[in-house]
Design an enzyme around this catalytic site. Structure first.
Site, mmCIF file in Angstrom:
data_model
loop_
_atom_site.group_PDB
_atom_site.id
_atom_site.type_symbol
_atom_site.label_atom_id
_atom_site.label_comp_id
_atom_site.label_asym_id
_atom_site.label_seq_id
_atom_site.Cartn_x
_atom_site.Cartn_y
_atom_site.Cartn_z
ATOM 1 C CD GLU A 1 -15.093 -1.857 -9.255
ATOM 2 O OE1 GLU A 1 -14.819 -2.594 -10.129
ATOM 3 O OE2 GLU A 1 -14.386 -1.588 -8.344
ATOM 4 C CB ALA B 1 -3.002 -20.341 -3.169
ATOM 5 C CD GLN C 1 -5.644 -1.019 -9.379
ATOM 6 O OE1 GLN C 1 -6.840 -0.585 -9.542
ATOM 7 N NE2 GLN C 1 -5.387 -1.947 -8.509
HETATM 8 C C1 LIG Z 1 -10.966 -4.675 -11.488
HETATM 9 C C2 LIG Z 1 -10.428 -4.772 -10.147
HETATM 10 C C3 LIG Z 1 -11.699 -5.222 -8.913
HETATM 11 C C4 LIG Z 1 -10.980 -5.321 -7.700
HETATM 12 N N1 LIG Z 1 -12.279 -5.545 -6.669
HETATM 13 C C5 LIG Z 1 -11.894 -5.680 -5.498
HETATM 14 C C6 LIG Z 1 -12.753 -5.960 -4.502
HETATM 15 O O1 LIG Z 1 -13.972 -6.132 -4.605
HETATM 16 N N2 LIG Z 1 -12.277 -6.656 -3.229
HETATM 17 C C7 LIG Z 1 -11.053 -6.565 -2.782
HETATM 18 O O2 LIG Z 1 -10.630 -6.957 -1.698
HETATM 19 N N3 LIG Z 1 -10.138 -6.042 -3.838
HETATM 20 C C8 LIG Z 1 -10.351 -5.965 -4.948
HETATM 21 N N4 LIG Z 1 -9.425 -5.689 -5.965
HETATM 22 C C9 LIG Z 1 -7.792 -5.312 -5.541
HETATM 23 C C10 LIG Z 1 -7.198 -6.933 -5.689
HETATM 24 O O3 LIG Z 1 -7.912 -7.692 -4.873
HETATM 25 C C11 LIG Z 1 -5.682 -6.838 -5.307
HETATM 26 O O4 LIG Z 1 -5.269 -6.075 -6.430
HETATM 27 C C12 LIG Z 1 -5.180 -7.936 -5.067
HETATM 28 O O5 LIG Z 1 -3.782 -7.436 -4.342
HETATM 29 C C13 LIG Z 1 -4.666 -8.879 -6.181
HETATM 30 O O6 LIG Z 1 -5.583 -9.647 -6.576
HETATM 31 P P1 LIG Z 1 -5.680 -10.537 -7.945
HETATM 32 O O7 LIG Z 1 -7.168 -11.068 -8.001
HETATM 33 O O8 LIG Z 1 -4.996 -9.678 -8.864
HETATM 34 O O9 LIG Z 1 -4.536 -11.457 -7.424
HETATM 35 P P2 LIG Z 1 -3.696 -12.623 -8.217
HETATM 36 O O10 LIG Z 1 -3.871 -12.640 -9.507
HETATM 37 O O11 LIG Z 1 -3.757 -13.920 -7.196
HETATM 38 O O12 LIG Z 1 -2.106 -12.338 -8.109
HETATM 39 C C14 LIG Z 1 -1.691 -11.351 -6.924
HETATM 40 C C15 LIG Z 1 -0.183 -11.459 -6.956
HETATM 41 O O13 LIG Z 1 0.062 -12.575 -6.587
HETATM 42 C C16 LIG Z 1 1.084 -13.012 -7.501
HETATM 43 N N5 LIG Z 1 0.947 -14.501 -7.950
HETATM 44 C C17 LIG Z 1 -0.290 -15.341 -7.957
HETATM 45 N N6 LIG Z 1 -0.343 -16.569 -7.957
HETATM 46 C C18 LIG Z 1 0.998 -16.861 -8.219
HETATM 47 C C19 LIG Z 1 1.826 -17.762 -8.325
HETATM 48 N N7 LIG Z 1 1.357 -19.341 -8.066
HETATM 49 N N8 LIG Z 1 3.136 -17.954 -8.043
HETATM 50 C C20 LIG Z 1 3.964 -16.735 -8.066
HETATM 51 N N9 LIG Z 1 3.009 -15.536 -7.777
HETATM 52 C C21 LIG Z 1 1.899 -15.579 -7.739
HETATM 53 C C22 LIG Z 1 0.823 -12.445 -8.946
HETATM 54 O O14 LIG Z 1 1.778 -12.422 -10.033
HETATM 55 C C23 LIG Z 1 0.584 -11.130 -8.341
HETATM 56 O O15 LIG Z 1 1.607 -10.409 -8.353
HETATM 57 C C24 LIG Z 1 -9.848 -5.490 -7.373
HETATM 58 C C25 LIG Z 1 -8.772 -5.162 -8.306
HETATM 59 C C26 LIG Z 1 -9.162 -4.959 -9.719
HETATM 60 C C27 LIG Z 1 -8.241 -4.408 -10.843
#
Ligand SMILES: Cc1cc2nc3c(=O)[nH]c(=O)nc-3n(C[C@H](O)[C@H](O)[C@H](O)COP(=O)(O)OP(=O)(O)OC[C@H]3O[C@@H](n4cnc5c(N)ncnc54)[C@H](O)[C@@H]3O)c2cc1C
Length: 314
Positions: free
Chosen positions: A40, A149, A202
């Site tokens: 990455e 969302a 993560q």
């Molecule tokens: C491999 C990797 C790459 C990343 N790259 C980037 C990047 O390029 N740019 C950046 O800005 N960030 C990046 N991040 C960080 C990431 O954007 C954050 O960790 C963010 O806070 C959560 O993203 P997610 O896609 O896991 O969110 P989601 O999967 O949408 O979840 C986030 C939280 O919301 C809760 N949630 C979601 N939907 C619901 C629902 N319907 N009901 C109840 N709770 C819900 C989940 O349980 C979780 O706690 C990266 C993280 C990782 C692990």
């Protein structure tokens, strides 16, 4: 692992699950055929950073990673640079390149346009994420009124645009916004059910946290590969700050290993390679055959760890 055992101790693991050489004192001469790595990067901001990135790419490309990926800055701030970097990686190296994409501060239409531009440019792999609030990691997230969302909704939206390969994020120590581990796994399941092909985690420092998460995912009916995200720690203070914000714990033994090295970059790097190499070899010993490295746009540590794992230039 307790703080006393330190990173070099071993857990026994299930019998018969270990590839030859892993989990013993022998290093493999070559990676088993099936060991895959991915790297990455973040899009460079300055000319100097750009030079460093392409030197890094030149050094890591001969390891023939399964793919490179390029992060997306908060609120789409790197939209153009992410696109340019991904497109150049793919055209110059011939290796699959994935673009990270988040839901933050954009309507569904705007995000769909970004995704269509990737499809039109021949990019077929997206790392689909919710993103963090514009105030930064650790702040309270609220979705854009006309936006996706969460990451599961984004995955579903992307699948309507094209049959992208999609990677999503997973959290061995649970996402800070999740009420508990089960809620976190339910969320990962929604992303996979929406079409995600792979979960990249993560960063974490205890192999057991990853293995528990992998078991939990399997128990929740999640059958896509769960790929550990490996962060080689060269700047301990910086990583400790980041870990605090994203809910990853920093074990006492790790702090102890970097203690007294603030002014000794060379020893820090040696320790970093040893710690990350040991983590990867423990996971390899538990049957993990894919690793995603957070390179921070530097080659040396990632190259050294791959070498320890038996991944050599081809
Ligand atoms: C491999 C990797 C790459 C990343 N790259 C980037 C990047 O390029 N740019 C950046 O800005 N960030 C990046 N991040 C960080 C990431 O954007 C954050 O960790 C963010 O806070 C959560 O993203 P997610 O896609 O896991 O969110 P989601 O999967 O949408 O979840 C986030 C939280 O919301 C809760 N949630 C979601 N939907 C619901 C629902 N319907 N009901 C109840 N709770 C819900 C989940 O349980 C979780 O706690 C990266 C993280 C990782 C692990």
């Amino acid at each position: 692992m307790s703080p006393d055992t330190g990173p070099l101790s071993r857990s026994p693991g299930p019998p018969g699950a270990r590839p030859a050489g892993a989990g013993t004192s022998e290093f493999p001469a070559r990676a088993p055929q099936r060991l895959k790595v991915s790297f990455e990067f973040s899009p460079p901001k300055t000319e100097t950073a750009e030079r460093t990135l392409w030197e890094t790419v030149t050094r890591l490309t001969p390891l023939r990673p399964a793919f490179f990926s390029v992060t997306y800055g908060a609120g789409g701030s790197t939209r153009q640079r992410t696109h340019e970097t991904v497109a150049r990686l793919k055209s110059e190296t011939g290796i699959d390149a994935a673009a990270h994409l988040t839901c933050v501060a954009a309507t569904q239409g705007e995000i769909d346009d970004v995704a269509r531009a990737y499809w039109d440019a021949g990019i077929r792999h997206i790392v689909a994420l919710r993103g963090d609030p514009p105030s930064g990691m650790g702040g309270k997230y609220s979705a854009h009124p006309g936006g996706y969302a969460n990451a599961a909704a984004l995955v579903a939206g992307l699948k309507k645009i094209g049959n992208f390969q999609i990677s999503v994020a997973g959290y061995p120590e649970k996402h800070p916004d999740s009420a508990d581990e089960q809620a976190d796994l339910d969320n990962l399941k929604r992303k996979v059910d929406a079409g995600a092909d792979r979960c990249i985690t993560q960063f974490f420092f205890e192999a057991d946290d990853f293995l528990r998460f992998r078991d939990g995912a399997a128990g929740a009916g999640i059958h896509v590969p769960i790929v550990p995200g490996v962060m080689p720690v060269s700047n301990f203070q910086g990583i400790a700050r980041m870990a605090g914000l994203c809910g990853a714990k920093v074990p006492g033994w790790l702090a102890h290993l970097f203690d007294g090295l603030d002014d000794d970059a060379e020893t820090r790097r040696m320790v970093a390679a040893t710690v990350a190499g040991d983590l990867c070899r423990r996971l390899q010993g538990e049957g993990v055959d894919q690793f995603h490295f957070y390179t921070l746009n530097r080659a040396d540590l990632t190259f050294a760890i791959c070498h320890l794992l038996g991944v050599r230039p081809r």
